[in-house]
Design an enzyme around this catalytic site. Sequence first.
Site, PDB file in Angstrom:
ATOM      1  N   ARG A  52      -3.940   5.833  10.322  1.00 46.26           N
ATOM      2  CA  ARG A  52      -3.814   4.786  11.243  1.00 46.26           C
ATOM      3  C   ARG A  52      -3.313   5.315  12.883  1.00 46.26           C
ATOM      4  NH1 ARG A  52      -0.906   1.205   9.947  1.00 46.26           N
ATOM      5  NH2 ARG A  52       0.617   2.565   8.568  1.00 46.26           N
ATOM      6  N   LYS A 193      -6.936  -2.464   7.046  1.00 46.88           N
ATOM      7  CA  LYS A 193      -5.546  -2.896   7.365  1.00 46.88           C
ATOM      8  C   LYS A 193      -5.245  -4.281   8.225  1.00 46.88           C
ATOM      9  CE  LYS A 193      -3.207  -0.965   4.644  1.00 46.88           C
ATOM     10  NZ  LYS A 193      -2.750  -2.064   3.175  1.00 46.88           N
ATOM     11  N   HIS A 212       2.241  -6.311  -0.033  1.00 52.74           N
ATOM     12  CA  HIS A 212       2.121  -5.057  -0.446  1.00 52.74           C
ATOM     13  C   HIS A 212       2.502  -4.379  -1.439  1.00 52.74           C
ATOM     14  CE1 HIS A 212       1.381  -0.999   2.085  1.00 52.74           C
ATOM     15  NE2 HIS A 212       0.360  -0.705   1.941  1.00 52.74           N
ATOM     16  N   SER A 230       4.571   4.806   0.849  1.00 49.72           N
ATOM     17  CA  SER A 230       3.901   6.300   1.210  1.00 49.72           C
ATOM     18  C   SER A 230       4.834   7.609  -0.302  1.00 49.72           C
ATOM     19  CB  SER A 230       3.222   6.694   1.408  1.00 49.72           C
ATOM     20  OG  SER A 230       2.630   7.393   1.871  1.00 49.72           O
ATOM     21  N   LYS A 234       3.898   3.970  -6.114  1.00 55.10           N
ATOM     22  CA  LYS A 234       3.605   2.261  -6.444  1.00 55.10           C
ATOM     23  C   LYS A 234       1.572   2.594  -7.047  1.00 55.10           C
ATOM     24  CE  LYS A 234       1.088   0.342  -2.797  1.00 55.10           C
ATOM     25  NZ  LYS A 234       0.619   0.159  -1.983  1.00 55.10           N
ATOM     26  N   THR A 235       0.832   3.105  -7.272  1.00 56.85           N
ATOM     27  CA  THR A 235       0.150   3.444  -7.529  1.00 56.85           C
ATOM     28  C   THR A 235      -0.635   3.888  -8.623  1.00 56.85           C
ATOM     29  OG1 THR A 235      -1.468   4.133  -5.474  1.00 56.85           O
ATOM     30  CG2 THR A 235      -2.752   4.583  -7.304  1.00 56.85           C
ATOM     31  N   ASP A 249      -3.168  -2.438  -3.944  1.00 53.02           N
ATOM     32  CA  ASP A 249      -2.657  -1.910  -2.547  1.00 53.02           C
ATOM     33  C   ASP A 249      -2.347  -3.823  -2.432  1.00 53.02           C
ATOM     34  OD1 ASP A 249      -2.204  -0.578  -0.274  1.00 53.02           O
ATOM     35  OD2 ASP A 249      -3.336  -0.800   0.874  1.00 53.02           O
ATOM     36  N   ARG A 314      -8.781  11.069   1.114  1.00 54.92           N
ATOM     37  CA  ARG A 314      -8.844   9.747   0.477  1.00 54.92           C
ATOM     38  C   ARG A 314      -9.608   9.545   0.188  1.00 54.92           C
ATOM     39  NH1 ARG A 314      -4.671   5.471   1.261  1.00 54.92           N
ATOM     40  NH2 ARG A 314      -2.602   5.776   2.871  1.00 54.92           N
TER      41      ARG A 314
END
Length: 522
Positions: A52, A193, A212, A230, A234-235, A249, A314
């Site tokens: 981003r 996003k 988020h 990051s 989390k994932t 997400d 990704r």
Amino acid sequence: MSMKLEVEQTRGSAVHYNLSVAQLMSMSIQRKEGTLASSGALQVNTGKYTGRSPKDKFIVRESSVIDDIDWGQVNQPISEQQFERLYEKAQSYMKQKELFVFDGFAGADPAYRLPIRVVNEYAWHNLFAHQLFVRPTNEELLAHKAEFTVIALPGLKADPTVDGTKSETFICLSFEKKIVLIGGTEYAGEMKKSIFSVLNFILPGKGVLPMHCSANVGEDGDVALFFGLSGTGKTTLSADPNRRLIGDDEHGWSDNGVFNFEGGCYAKCAGLSEEKEPQIWEAIRFGSVLENVVLDPTNGVADYGNTQLTENTRAAYPVEYIEGAMIPGVSGHPNVIMFLTADASGVLPPISKLTKEQAMYHFLSGYTSKLAGTERGVTEPEATFSTCFGSPFLPLRPTVYAEMLGKKIDEHQVNVYLINTGWFGGSYGVGERMRLSYTRAMVTAALNGSIEEATFSAIPFFGLLCPDHVPGVPSELLVPRNTWQDKELYDKKASDLAQRFVNNFKKFSHVDASIVAAGPQV
């Protein structure tokens, strides 16, 4: 004139509406936008921008929103005249281009979903939109009327001297015209996003807390949320074979419960292996998109260990590619919330229970550690704070989201835990990283309630409540100071980190005193 009519004026150059995955895959390859990997996924490179561009993101300064937006470095203003100039450029540009249009939704709950349209000059960008947003049924498509439109034109570049941008790249949100205008970047994540930012503005007014976070649900319908920046897990931690994934997400929390904003996942895949993350591995197949992943030129096999293009490789795929995922992504109210941090200073406990006030404090803080330059041997951590674990996407004042969270914690009697997936026994370079098996055991104890059988004691500086035992975890690891040989050095590091928290929190000048008091004391 509506956006649909504006787009249809370009039919001389062909406009493709709501193509299938197979059609978009085929056209992406025919147009030489991407390459077919051995897994069947479409591999693409995004060129100059592999992530981003937050400094190039703007919100149009319009009368209806001017008093609501939290203007500053994150929410940068652009004038209505500047936006109109860019929009006119976009209209002229599109008349010369073949275009791809996706109609769908943001939000799995029909009561709160946002009908959207995505217009692209790249077929693979439209495939990304198709896989990441909520796909309509044939019946829903017939009645579909977009309330917000995303126009993504990588080939359209701004002139900063004329257009008032900071570079050739621009991501502009107009809440009055209900348009997101993106140019000068091929990174597909900007589309995803930008709509998240739109939802973060719209939904609080409807009583929905946008978050988020990742989310999953157990066999008994118990829901867990995982907030984290990051690298915090989390994932990984939400991908539990004993629980069903709601989403990885972005979610909303309404009076009805939790729902996924998206129809797909956008997973980091640097270092991906079948052994460590089998669900993501299996999801990368026909219809998936691999961004900036290097392929073996002889056989098309993805080399996930090769990050020569970017660390931010990704994989984008529909959520139903994850076995057992909740379809649609709608469930009940959360029983447990977990804030994840990877504390490289090694002073935070591996798990601690938070009061409501502490939860609001740490939600506003959004702390983790960034280890900039670790490959060159730098061992001092850099404290990183991202408000509400997602400051780049929050148009409103942070306290709006924090107050909603506090209210919902009270209303639904949710247990909140802070989990440190980082270091113990010393800072990065001296201490050890917490084993994933131990962290999973702590998560399990929080989910099944067995952690509540422990005795909790507050630790110095932070006042966090640490359990004296957790099944499957050595008790000596639960109090961080006990894991350090040099206790005085621990005290110094803890004091330093506590001061960073205090300094960061000074920007929240209108927060209730009880929340400030719930933070670290120095």
